[in-house]
Scaffold this motif. Structure first.
Motif, PDB file in Angstrom:
ATOM      1  N   THR A   1       0.882  -1.173   0.000  1.00 29.95           N
ATOM      2  CA  THR A   1       0.000   0.000   0.000  1.00 29.95           C
ATOM      3  C   THR A   1       0.914   1.216   0.000  1.00 29.95           C
ATOM      4  O   THR A   1       1.953   1.222   0.663  1.00 29.95           O
ATOM      5  CB  THR A   1      -0.911   0.040   1.237  1.00 29.95           C
ATOM      6  N   SER A   2       0.518   2.228  -0.754  1.00 31.57           N
ATOM      7  CA  SER A   2       1.379   3.401  -0.906  1.00 31.57           C
ATOM      8  C   SER A   2       0.520   4.649  -1.043  1.00 31.57           C
ATOM      9  O   SER A   2      -0.452   4.647  -1.806  1.00 31.57           O
ATOM     10  CB  SER A   2       2.269   3.233  -2.142  1.00 31.57           C
TER      11      SER A   2
ATOM     12  N   VAL B   1       6.096 -10.609   0.915  1.00 32.68           N
ATOM     13  CA  VAL B   1       6.665  -9.353   1.385  1.00 32.68           C
ATOM     14  C   VAL B   1       5.528  -8.354   1.555  1.00 32.68           C
ATOM     15  O   VAL B   1       4.719  -8.150   0.639  1.00 32.68           O
ATOM     16  CB  VAL B   1       7.727  -8.782   0.423  1.00 32.68           C
ATOM     17  N   ILE B   2       5.458  -7.776   2.743  1.00 31.69           N
ATOM     18  CA  ILE B   2       4.453  -6.774   3.064  1.00 31.69           C
ATOM     19  C   ILE B   2       5.141  -5.417   3.063  1.00 31.69           C
ATOM     20  O   ILE B   2       6.086  -5.194   3.832  1.00 31.69           O
ATOM     21  CB  ILE B   2       3.822  -7.081   4.437  1.00 31.69           C
ATOM     22  N   ALA B   3       4.695  -4.533   2.189  1.00 33.81           N
ATOM     23  CA  ALA B   3       5.271  -3.191   2.095  1.00 33.81           C
ATOM     24  C   ALA B   3       4.159  -2.193   2.385  1.00 33.81           C
ATOM     25  O   ALA B   3       3.184  -2.113   1.636  1.00 33.81           O
ATOM     26  CB  ALA B   3       5.863  -2.951   0.704  1.00 33.81           C
ATOM     27  N   THR B   4       4.295  -1.462   3.502  1.00 36.54           N
ATOM     28  CA  THR B   4       3.180  -0.593   3.892  1.00 36.54           C
ATOM     29  C   THR B   4       3.632   0.624   4.667  1.00 36.54           C
ATOM     30  O   THR B   4       4.706   0.632   5.281  1.00 36.54           O
ATOM     31  CB  THR B   4       2.132  -1.391   4.705  1.00 36.54           C
TER      32      THR B   4
ATOM     33  N   ASP C   1      -0.398   3.083  13.130  1.00 32.11           N
ATOM     34  CA  ASP C   1      -0.711   1.673  12.870  1.00 32.11           C
ATOM     35  C   ASP C   1      -0.294   1.397  11.420  1.00 32.11           C
ATOM     36  O   ASP C   1       0.752   1.877  10.996  1.00 32.11           O
ATOM     37  CB  ASP C   1      -2.211   1.445  13.105  1.00 32.11           C
ATOM     38  N   ILE C   2      -1.080   0.623  10.672  1.00 31.06           N
ATOM     39  CA  ILE C   2      -0.761   0.380   9.268  1.00 31.06           C
ATOM     40  C   ILE C   2      -1.924   0.794   8.381  1.00 31.06           C
ATOM     41  O   ILE C   2      -3.062   0.910   8.834  1.00 31.06           O
ATOM     42  CB  ILE C   2      -0.368  -1.092   8.994  1.00 31.06           C
ATOM     43  N   PHE C   3      -1.631   0.988   7.113  1.00 32.88           N
ATOM     44  CA  PHE C   3      -2.610   1.490   6.159  1.00 32.88           C
ATOM     45  C   PHE C   3      -3.825   0.559   6.096  1.00 32.88           C
ATOM     46  O   PHE C   3      -3.673  -0.671   6.120  1.00 32.88           O
ATOM     47  CB  PHE C   3      -1.945   1.612   4.788  1.00 32.88           C
ATOM     48  N   PRO C   4      -5.064   1.100   6.031  1.00 31.40           N
ATOM     49  CA  PRO C   4      -6.279   0.261   6.145  1.00 31.40           C
ATOM     50  C   PRO C   4      -6.351  -0.921   5.182  1.00 31.40           C
ATOM     51  O   PRO C   4      -6.766  -2.019   5.585  1.00 31.40           O
ATOM     52  CB  PRO C   4      -7.411   1.260   5.874  1.00 31.40           C
ATOM     53  N   PHE C   5      -5.956  -0.749   3.918  1.00 32.83           N
ATOM     54  CA  PHE C   5      -6.046  -1.881   2.980  1.00 32.83           C
ATOM     55  C   PHE C   5      -5.095  -3.008   3.380  1.00 32.83           C
ATOM     56  O   PHE C   5      -5.418  -4.185   3.207  1.00 32.83           O
ATOM     57  CB  PHE C   5      -5.756  -1.418   1.547  1.00 32.83           C
TER      58      PHE C   5
ATOM     59  N   ILE D   1       9.375  -7.551   5.466  1.00 32.24           N
ATOM     60  CA  ILE D   1       8.622  -6.303   5.632  1.00 32.24           C
ATOM     61  C   ILE D   1       9.412  -5.113   5.085  1.00 32.24           C
ATOM     62  O   ILE D   1      10.617  -4.988   5.323  1.00 32.24           O
ATOM     63  CB  ILE D   1       8.292  -6.038   7.122  1.00 32.24           C
ATOM     64  N   ILE D   2       8.702  -4.258   4.349  1.00 34.23           N
ATOM     65  CA  ILE D   2       9.185  -2.919   4.024  1.00 34.23           C
ATOM     66  C   ILE D   2       8.207  -1.956   4.698  1.00 34.23           C
ATOM     67  O   ILE D   2       7.009  -1.986   4.413  1.00 34.23           O
ATOM     68  CB  ILE D   2       9.193  -2.656   2.495  1.00 34.23           C
ATOM     69  N   GLU D   3       8.715  -1.129   5.617  1.00 40.99           N
ATOM     70  CA  GLU D   3       7.843  -0.161   6.290  1.00 40.99           C
ATOM     71  C   GLU D   3       8.253   1.254   5.899  1.00 40.99           C
ATOM     72  O   GLU D   3       9.398   1.507   5.532  1.00 40.99           O
ATOM     73  CB  GLU D   3       7.901  -0.325   7.810  1.00 40.99           C
ATOM     74  N   ASN D   4       7.287   2.149   5.958  1.00 41.37           N
ATOM     75  CA  ASN D   4       7.554   3.555   5.655  1.00 41.37           C
ATOM     76  C   ASN D   4       6.880   4.421   6.707  1.00 41.37           C
ATOM     77  O   ASN D   4       5.771   4.114   7.155  1.00 41.37           O
ATOM     78  CB  ASN D   4       7.023   3.905   4.260  1.00 41.37           C
ATOM     79  N   GLY D   5       7.574   5.479   7.117  1.00 43.70           N
ATOM     80  CA  GLY D   5       7.000   6.441   8.061  1.00 43.70           C
ATOM     81  C   GLY D   5       7.819   7.717   8.046  1.00 43.70           C
ATOM     82  O   GLY D   5       9.044   7.656   7.996  1.00 43.70           O
ATOM     83  N   SER D   6       7.150   8.863   8.077  1.00 41.36           N
ATOM     84  CA  SER D   6       7.873  10.129   7.960  1.00 41.36           C
ATOM     85  C   SER D   6       8.499  10.583   9.278  1.00 41.36           C
ATOM     86  O   SER D   6       9.538  11.220   9.286  1.00 41.36           O
ATOM     87  CB  SER D   6       6.937  11.226   7.430  1.00 41.36           C
ATOM     88  N   TRP D   7       7.871  10.252  10.407  1.00 41.47           N
ATOM     89  CA  TRP D   7       8.473  10.669  11.679  1.00 41.47           C
ATOM     90  C   TRP D   7       8.584   9.540  12.699  1.00 41.47           C
ATOM     91  O   TRP D   7       9.493   9.529  13.506  1.00 41.47           O
ATOM     92  CB  TRP D   7       7.715  11.866  12.293  1.00 41.47           C
ATOM     93  N   ALA D   8       7.675   8.540  12.628  1.00 41.17           N
ATOM     94  CA  ALA D   8       7.765   7.424  13.591  1.00 41.17           C
ATOM     95  C   ALA D   8       7.313   6.145  12.899  1.00 41.17           C
ATOM     96  O   ALA D   8       6.174   5.713  13.052  1.00 41.17           O
ATOM     97  CB  ALA D   8       6.901   7.700  14.821  1.00 41.17           C
ATOM     98  N   PRO D   9       8.192   5.538  12.064  1.00 39.43           N
ATOM     99  CA  PRO D   9       7.789   4.308  11.369  1.00 39.43           C
ATOM    100  C   PRO D   9       7.562   3.153  12.344  1.00 39.43           C
ATOM    101  O   PRO D   9       8.503   2.687  12.983  1.00 39.43           O
ATOM    102  CB  PRO D   9       8.954   4.036  10.408  1.00 39.43           C
ATOM    103  N   THR D  10       6.309   2.721  12.474  1.00 41.71           N
ATOM    104  CA  THR D  10       5.969   1.627  13.403  1.00 41.71           C
ATOM    105  C   THR D  10       5.218   0.495  12.695  1.00 41.71           C
ATOM    106  O   THR D  10       4.683  -0.402  13.344  1.00 41.71           O
ATOM    107  CB  THR D  10       5.087   2.156  14.552  1.00 41.71           C
TER     108      THR D  10
END
Length: 386
Positions: free
Chosen positions: A250-251, A299-302, A308-312, A332-341
C-alpha cells in the motif's frame, strides 16, 4: 440437458446477473449453481439453486424427469444459493422425501419459518446409505467444509462424488477460463479457514473409487482427477503450490510503491522464478489473498498510518490470519515520515499464526527511498532468494 452419466442429469443454472458472490467476491464471469438428478427406479435430486432461478430450475428438473415424480431431495448444503428452493420443490412435488442430517434440518427450520416436514423427512447419519434401485448412495459428512451441516454423497454405481461446495469455483459454466485460478480464489476466500476439516474429508474420499466429481459450483470434473485432488490437498494443508514471492503493498504518495517495485526488480535480476506484486488499494483483495497462499514467501510493504498500518493492508492481513495463514516466510518494508511503526504492527497481527519465519532484514524507509534503503532492499532480496 447435459448428462453426467447415463442416469445422472445436470439440472443447474448459470447466473450472469450477479455482481458480488456472498456479497463480497467480484465475479465478472458470473456463477453456476449446480443441481443434479439421478434417474433410477427412484429419482433423487441433489440440492436446489439460488432464489432468482426457481422457474428455470424447476423447468430443467421437469425436462430431465418428464412426467415422473422425484422420490428424494438430497440437501447437502443449506447455504441459500443451494437451498432457497426447498419449499418450492416441496410445493411442486409434495410426495417427495427430504434427505439431510440433524444439522441440516435444524438450519432448514431457521430458513423456512413454520416448515412442516412431518412424513417428509429422512434424517441420515454419517456413512449411511440409500438405494435408488441400481444406484447405491452413501452419505459422507463433511462438517465445516465450510458449514457444519455439509455432507457429500457417493454413488458407488457410477463412481460419482457429489462434493457440495468442495472443488467449486467462481464463474458460470459457459465462462472460458482456467479452472485453478478461480477455484483457488474461491477456496481461499470461502473455505480457507477450514484446512483441517478439508484434510479430514479428503482422507475419507481417498478410500473411494471416484471417476467423477460433481460440485455445487463450477464444472463437473471427470478427467485428470489427481490434478484437482492434489491441488486441494496442497491448499488444505497450507502447502506451497508455486515457487515464488508475492509482494503486497500500500502506498500513499508512491514512495512505498517505489520500494516494492525495486525489490521486485532485484528479485527478478537474481533469478526468482516468479514475483507477483499487487497494490492492495486497487487490485482485487481476494486475488491478493489467493497469491499469498499460493507462493511460499510474502513481502508486506506498507506505510505507517494513524500509528498503525494502512487500512487496505490491515484488511489484507486480517483476511490471511483468519484463514489460518501459516508455513510461510515474510519480509517487511515499512515507511514512516516521523515514527515508522508499521513493521511492529504487522508482526503483532501475525502473533497467533503458525510457522511464520520473519526475514532478518526489515527495510525502513523514512519518507523517500534513499541509498541506505537500496542497500537494505538488496539485502532483503538476497535473503529471500536463499
Amino acid at each position: 440437458m447435459n448428462n453426467v452419466t447415463n442416469d445422472i442429469k445436470y439440472i443447474g443454472v448459470n447466473d450472469h446477473e450477479i455482481d458480488l458472490f456472498e456479497g463480497q467476491y467480484d465475479v465478472p464471469n458470473g456463477m453456476a449453481y449446480n443441481s443434479y438428478a439421478i434417474i433410477d427406479e427412484k429419482i433423487a435430486v441433489f440440492d436446489t439453486v439460488d432464489a432468482n432461478f426457481t422457474d428455470k430450475w424447476l423447468a430443467n428438473l421437469k425436462e430431465a424427469i418428464g412426467d415422473r415424480q422425484p422420490d428424494y431431495l438430497i440437501v447437502q448444503h443449506m447455504e441459500p444459493d443451494h437451498s432457497a428452493n426447498i419449499l418450492n420443490f416441496i410445493n411442486a412435488y409434495p410426495n417427495a422425501k427430504i434427505v439431510g442430517n440433524s444439522k441440516t434440518f435444524a438450519m432448514m427450520s431457521n430458513f423456512f419459518d413454520g416448515l412442516d416436514l412431518t412424513d417428509k423427512k429422512i434424517e441420515v447419519k454419517d456413512g449411511e446409505s440409500l438405494s435408488l434401485g441400481k444406484h447405491e448412495l452413501t452419505f459422507i459428512f463433511a462438517p465445516m467444509v465450510h458449514w457444519p451441516e455439509v455432507m457429500f454423497t457417493y454413488d458407488s454405481t457410477d463412481k460419482v462424488l457429489f462434493s457440495a461446495d468442495a472443488f467449486g469455483k467462481f464463474g458460470a459454466l459457459d465462462a472460458d477460463e482456467d479452472w485453478a485460478c478461480e477455484a483457488r480464489r474461491y477456496y481461499f476466500g470461502i473455505v480457507g479457514k477450514y484446512g483441517v476439516q478439508v484434510q479430514n474429508v479428503l482422507k475419507k474420499a481417498a478410500a473411494l473409487d471416484i471417476k467423477t466429481i460433481c460440485p455445487l459450483h463450477g464444472p463437473v470434473l471427470s478427467e485428470n482427477l489427481p490434478y484437482y485432488l492434489d491441488l486441494y490437498n496442497t491448499w488444505s494443508s497450507y502447502g506451497v503450490e508455486s515457487e515464488g514471492i508475492f509482494i503486497a503493498y500500500t502506498s500513499v504518495y508512491g514512495n512505498t510503491k517505489k520500494a516494492a517495485e525495486l525489490l521486485r526488480d532485484k528479485l527478478l535480476e537474481k533469478g526468482c522464478p516468479k514475483v507477483a506484486i499487487a497494490d492492495l488499494a486497487r487490485e482485487d483483495m481476494a486475488e491478493s489473498v489467493e497469491d499469498a497462499f499460493r507462493y511460499g514467501k510474502l513481502v508486506i510493504a506498507t506505510t505507517t498510518y494513524n500509528a498503525d498500518i494502512f487500512p487496505f493492508m490491515k484488511h489484507f492481513i486480517l483476511d490471511l490470519t483468519e484463514r489460518g495463514y501459516q508455513n510461510r516466510t515474510i519480509g517487511i518494508i515499512e515507511n514512516g515520515s516521523w515514527a515508522p511503526t508499521a513493521a511492529k504492527a504487522v508482526k503483532t497481527m501475525f502473533e497467533k499464526s503458525k510457522n511464520i519465519s520473519w526475514t532478518e532484514t526489515t527495510v525502513t524507509v523514512k519518507s523517500a527511498v534513499k541509498a541506505e534503503n537500496i542497500a537494505q532492499i538488496e539485502a532483503l532480496a538476497d535473503e529471500l532468494m536463499k
